[in-house]
Design a protein around this motif. Structure first.
Motif, PDB file in Angstrom:
ATOM      1  N   PRO A  76       0.870  -1.169   0.000  1.00  0.00           N
ATOM      2  CA  PRO A  76       0.000   0.000   0.000  1.00  0.00           C
ATOM      3  C   PRO A  76       0.912   1.226   0.000  1.00  0.00           C
ATOM      4  CG  PRO A  76       0.102  -0.951   2.195  1.00  0.00           C
ATOM      5  CD  PRO A  76       0.894  -1.850   1.298  1.00  0.00           C
ATOM      6  N   VAL A  77       0.400   2.315  -0.515  1.00  0.00           N
ATOM      7  CA  VAL A  77       1.177   3.554  -0.517  1.00  0.00           C
ATOM      8  C   VAL A  77       0.727   4.410   0.651  1.00  0.00           C
ATOM      9  CG1 VAL A  77       1.730   5.653  -1.795  1.00  0.00           C
ATOM     10  CG2 VAL A  77       1.526   3.487  -3.003  1.00  0.00           C
ATOM     11  N   TYR A  78       1.704   4.764   1.488  1.00  0.00           N
ATOM     12  CA  TYR A  78       1.481   5.660   2.622  1.00  0.00           C
ATOM     13  C   TYR A  78       2.435   6.831   2.483  1.00  0.00           C
ATOM     14  CZ  TYR A  78      -0.604   1.507   4.834  1.00  0.00           C
ATOM     15  OH  TYR A  78      -1.374   0.395   5.125  1.00  0.00           O
ATOM     16  N   LYS A  79       1.944   8.036   2.611  1.00  0.00           N
ATOM     17  CA  LYS A  79       2.806   9.216   2.558  1.00  0.00           C
ATOM     18  C   LYS A  79       3.687   9.205   1.306  1.00  0.00           C
ATOM     19  CE  LYS A  79       1.768  10.351   6.908  1.00  0.00           C
ATOM     20  NZ  LYS A  79       0.875  11.353   7.272  1.00  0.00           N
ATOM     21  N   ALA A  80       3.118   8.787   0.185  1.00  0.00           N
ATOM     22  CA  ALA A  80       3.793   8.763  -1.116  1.00  0.00           C
ATOM     23  C   ALA A  80       4.974   7.803  -1.184  1.00  0.00           C
ATOM     24  CB  ALA A  80       4.212  10.162  -1.540  1.00  0.00           C
ATOM     25  N   GLY A 109      -3.499   2.142  -3.494  1.00  0.00           N
ATOM     26  CA  GLY A 109      -3.665   3.388  -2.762  1.00  0.00           C
ATOM     27  C   GLY A 109      -5.005   4.026  -3.044  1.00  0.00           C
ATOM     28  N   GLY A 110      -5.306   5.024  -2.261  1.00  0.00           N
ATOM     29  CA  GLY A 110      -6.603   5.679  -2.334  1.00  0.00           C
ATOM     30  C   GLY A 110      -6.731   6.741  -3.396  1.00  0.00           C
ATOM     31  N   GLY A 137       5.555  -2.024 -13.471  1.00  0.00           N
ATOM     32  CA  GLY A 137       4.712  -2.223 -12.307  1.00  0.00           C
ATOM     33  C   GLY A 137       3.313  -1.706 -12.561  1.00  0.00           C
ATOM     34  N   TRP A 138       2.492  -1.787 -11.520  1.00  0.00           N
ATOM     35  CA  TRP A 138       1.118  -1.302 -11.673  1.00  0.00           C
ATOM     36  C   TRP A 138       0.597  -0.776 -10.343  1.00  0.00           C
ATOM     37  CZ3 TRP A 138      -1.027   0.086 -15.916  1.00  0.00           C
ATOM     38  CH2 TRP A 138      -2.374   0.438 -15.910  1.00  0.00           C
ATOM     39  N   PHE A 139      -0.130   0.328 -10.403  1.00  0.00           N
ATOM     40  CA  PHE A 139      -0.787   0.944  -9.260  1.00  0.00           C
ATOM     41  C   PHE A 139      -2.283   0.706  -9.405  1.00  0.00           C
ATOM     42  CE2 PHE A 139      -3.013   4.416  -7.208  1.00  0.00           C
ATOM     43  CZ  PHE A 139      -2.367   4.525  -5.988  1.00  0.00           C
ATOM     44  N   THR A 140      -2.906   0.178  -8.378  1.00  0.00           N
ATOM     45  CA  THR A 140      -4.342  -0.079  -8.390  1.00  0.00           C
ATOM     46  C   THR A 140      -5.013   0.740  -7.300  1.00  0.00           C
ATOM     47  OG1 THR A 140      -3.918  -2.343  -9.125  1.00  0.00           O
ATOM     48  CG2 THR A 140      -6.119  -1.878  -8.256  1.00  0.00           C
ATOM     49  N   LEU A 141      -6.065   1.431  -7.672  1.00  0.00           N
ATOM     50  CA  LEU A 141      -6.830   2.198  -6.692  1.00  0.00           C
ATOM     51  C   LEU A 141      -7.573   1.263  -5.745  1.00  0.00           C
ATOM     52  CD1 LEU A 141      -8.332   4.965  -8.990  1.00  0.00           C
ATOM     53  CD2 LEU A 141      -6.713   5.317  -7.107  1.00  0.00           C
ATOM     54  N   ASP A 142      -7.609   1.634  -4.478  1.00  0.00           N
ATOM     55  CA  ASP A 142      -8.336   0.845  -3.482  1.00  0.00           C
ATOM     56  C   ASP A 142      -9.776   0.596  -3.905  1.00  0.00           C
ATOM     57  OD1 ASP A 142      -6.144   0.689  -1.785  1.00  0.00           O
ATOM     58  OD2 ASP A 142      -6.783   2.373  -0.535  1.00  0.00           O
TER      59      ASP A 142
END
Length: 184
Positions: A76-80, A109-110, A137-142
C-alpha cells in the motif's frame, strides 16, 4: 516453471494489497509457476524493528528470497512511499538479495496522486538490491478492489485487464532473465 515469491508489504490483516496479491498468485500458479506467499506483517515486529538478522523468521524470509526466480512486491502507498514494514524487511535482506531475479512491483492506494510512488520510491530500492529485470509495475486504486464475504476479491474490469497484462509480462520475463552474479 519458475518459483515466485509474492511479498505483501501491508501491515494490515484485512489488507486489499495482500488480497490482490493472492488473487494474482492464482493467475501465476495457473500458468504453472510455484508461488510462495509472504505477508511481511506475519514476521515478528521485534525481529524487524530490532534488526535481528539471526531471528528464525528473518533467516527464513532471506532463504525464500534466495530460492525465488522472481519476486512480486506489493505495497500500500502511505505518505507517497511504500510501507514501513516492507522497508524494515528489505533493510534486513542481503544487499544483493534480488540479484538475477525478475521483479514485479505493485502498489495500491486511495488516490492516483500516489501512482508515482512505484517509480520514485520502490523501484530504486529494488534496483539497488540487484534485480536483474524490474518489469513494468502497476498501481491499483483501493476502490477498484472489492473484498467479498468469502475472503476473495473482485477487481474492476479495467484494472483487472491491466493487472493481467503486467502479471503475464512478468511471467513471460521469468524465463528470459540472465543470471547475474552479485557484486561483492
Amino acid at each position: 516453471m519458475a518459483t515466485v515469491l509474492s511479498v505483501s508489504g501491508s501491515p494490515s490483516a484485512s489488507s486489499r494489497t495482500a488480497k490482490l496479491l493472492r488473487h494474482l498468485d492464482a493467475r501465476l500458479a495457473a500458468q504453472g509457476h510455484e508461488v510462495i506467499p509472504l505477508d511481511v506483517r506475519t514476521i515478528p515486529a521485534e525481529a524487524l524493528l530490532g534488526a535481528d538478522f539471526r531471528h528464525p523468521a528473518i533467516v527464513e524470509a532471506t532463504a525464500l528470497f534466495a530460492r525465488a526466480d522472481g519476486v512480486v512486491v506489493g505495497t500500500p502507498v502511505y505518505k507517497a512511499a511504500y510501507s514501513g514494514v516492507l522497508k524494515a524487511l528489505l533493510d534486513l535482506l542481503p544487499q544483493y538479495a534480488l540479484a538475477g531475479k525478475t521483479v514485479l512491483p505493485l502498489a495500491t492506494g486511495g488516490s492516483t496522486a500516489h501512482v508515482l510512488a512505484l517509480d520514485y520510491a520502490l523501484r530504486p530500492v529494488l534496483s539497488s538490491m540487484g534485480a536483474a529485470h524490474i518489469v513494468q509495475g502497476w498501481f491499483t486504486l483501493d476502490k477498484d478492489i472489492v473484498a467479498g464475504e468469502d475472503g476473495g476479491i473482485s477487481v474492476a474490469p479495467a484494472a483487472a485487464e491491466s493487472l493481467s497484462q503486467v502479471v503475464d509480462q512478468f511471467a513471460a520475463a521469468l524465463g528470459r532473465t540472465p543470471l547475474l552474479a552479485a557484486a561483492g
